[in-house]
Design a protein around this motif. Sequence first.
Motif, PDB file in Angstrom:
ATOM      1  N   THR A 110       0.876  -1.186   0.000  1.00 26.66           N
ATOM      2  CA  THR A 110       0.000   0.000   0.000  1.00 26.66           C
ATOM      3  C   THR A 110       0.902   1.221   0.000  1.00 26.66           C
ATOM      4  O   THR A 110       1.952   1.249   0.657  1.00 26.66           O
ATOM      5  CB  THR A 110      -0.950   0.042   1.223  1.00 26.66           C
ATOM      6  N   SER A 159      -2.006   6.210   2.237  1.00 24.13           N
ATOM      7  CA  SER A 159      -3.260   5.757   1.631  1.00 24.13           C
ATOM      8  C   SER A 159      -4.337   5.503   2.684  1.00 24.13           C
ATOM      9  O   SER A 159      -4.030   5.164   3.823  1.00 24.13           O
ATOM     10  CB  SER A 159      -3.033   4.460   0.848  1.00 24.13           C
ATOM     11  N   THR A 165      -4.156   5.369  -2.595  1.00 17.85           N
ATOM     12  CA  THR A 165      -5.193   6.406  -2.668  1.00 17.85           C
ATOM     13  C   THR A 165      -4.475   7.695  -2.388  1.00 17.85           C
ATOM     14  O   THR A 165      -4.164   8.015  -1.257  1.00 17.85           O
ATOM     15  CB  THR A 165      -6.294   6.198  -1.605  1.00 17.85           C
ATOM     16  N   ARG A 166      -4.134   8.386  -3.466  1.00 15.00           N
ATOM     17  CA  ARG A 166      -3.268   9.536  -3.252  1.00 15.00           C
ATOM     18  C   ARG A 166      -3.566  10.562  -4.333  1.00 15.00           C
ATOM     19  O   ARG A 166      -3.414  10.273  -5.527  1.00 15.00           O
ATOM     20  CB  ARG A 166      -1.817   9.071  -3.348  1.00 15.00           C
TER      21      ARG A 166
END
Length: 457
Positions: free
Chosen positions: A420, A424, A438-439
């Motif tokens: 990951t 994130s 998730t960036r």
Amino acid sequence: MGFSTLVLAAGAGTRMHSKKPKVAHEILGKPLLRWVIDTAKAAGSDEVFTVLGHGRKSTIPLASDTTVVFQDQQLGTGHALMMAEDALVAAGVSTLVVLSGDTPLLRKETVQALVNQHLTQDAAVSLLTMCVDDPTGYGRIVRNHQQDFLNIVEHKDASTEELAINEVNSGVYCFDTANLFGILGKLQTNNKQGEYYLTDVAALTLAQGGRVVALCAQDASELAGINDRLQLSQASAQAQQRINTAHLLKGVSMTDPSNVWIGPDVELSSDVEVLPLTMLSGTTTVGCGTILGPMTRISNSTIGADCVIDESILIDVAVEDQVSVGPRAYLRPGTVMRTGSRAGTNVEIKNSDIGVDSKVPHLSYIGDAELGEGVNIGAGSITCNYDGADKHVTIIGSGSFVGSDTMLVAPVEIGEDVVTGAGSVITKNVPSGALALTRPEQVIRENWKRKRDEAHD
Ligand code: UD1
Ligand code: MG
């Protein structure tokens, strides 16, 4: 040998100045009453009876493995015996050891020796006495010129002459119950405290021609009765010394035993090293070669061999071999650390299984999680296990690498060999072998500061 034991623990313990009943106060993490009940059991009592009264809400759980008798009004130690008579008769007890719930340091060997003596001498009453420098508060043992036992006189009832006697009643007795129950009804309350004194049974037995044996104990320290907090602290120090000495002689190292506190039910293997300011309590066990401390608190936990637990708190956890914990880790109930795993600096773990060789090295919270083998949790990562109403599980497969500052929003499952990205927020399951990220894209504005400063001029 055949005997049962009655533990007197109904009194309030007014001299403690406490909301808590006296026998619920602790020495090395164990309530006074438990010390006495465990000694009675270890000595070989057929059955243990406990007289409870004051503060029973907190004392009943402490005596759950005994037959409990209630004394609603505490009218004295003799009255406590009267309240127990029916239960003792029903159980067919003929030889009865009586102990006080406030005499925790008594050893099982001393109880066994008293019972042996009682039976071989065919005594009706046997009692243990002790010689002390300061007899204040204790019942005095009055003897005649031939040194035969005559009577016990309570401190408050004693004459100046009797007050000078330094042989005192320890409150540890062995009774033939047929004699005892015949005499209880004769106890009077015509004394300074207006109580039924169990101690009067001795003189009344003599008066009836019964045999009373008053044995003076070699080691007065184990018979110390606790009536106030000063005595509690003194008994704690004594228990600490007794326990630490035994461990030192069995191959446990302590650089400064006066700064190590180990409960009576803790088991340490040889080559364990306990560094200063460390407290071990409950049913903790520690394997060979493990180093604990400095500044570590462990209760009710199993620790394997060759671990290092440095400046940390562990409560109700299981740690296998070669595990490294701390400095400043907090491992809460239900945590399992598998062989070779690590919980590092400022890490909190609760109800989680940390797999073989998995590492949680820095600044993380792991709760309700299952980590496979060889997982690495980057600094600052958190399992968000609580949604405000319920707790949820996080599963992380073997070989996964959780980037720093990852938020794992449970329930969520990460497969094996997953990576990951740092920062994130993972809200959905991640399949094995994937990268989850998730960036927001990073924004670069060239020469931004110079342009802003110029705009302000
Ligand atoms: C008692 C003895 C004293 C002895 C000393 C040893 C009597 C009258 N005196 O004094 O001779 O030197 O112990 O430590 O026995 N308890 C009850 N119900 C009661 C009163 C007491 O269960 O009505 C329990 C207490 O909870 C305590 C034990 O009996 O565990 C002893 O009572 P405590 O008040 O401490 O007696 P001492 O004054 O210490
Ligand atoms: Mg007492």
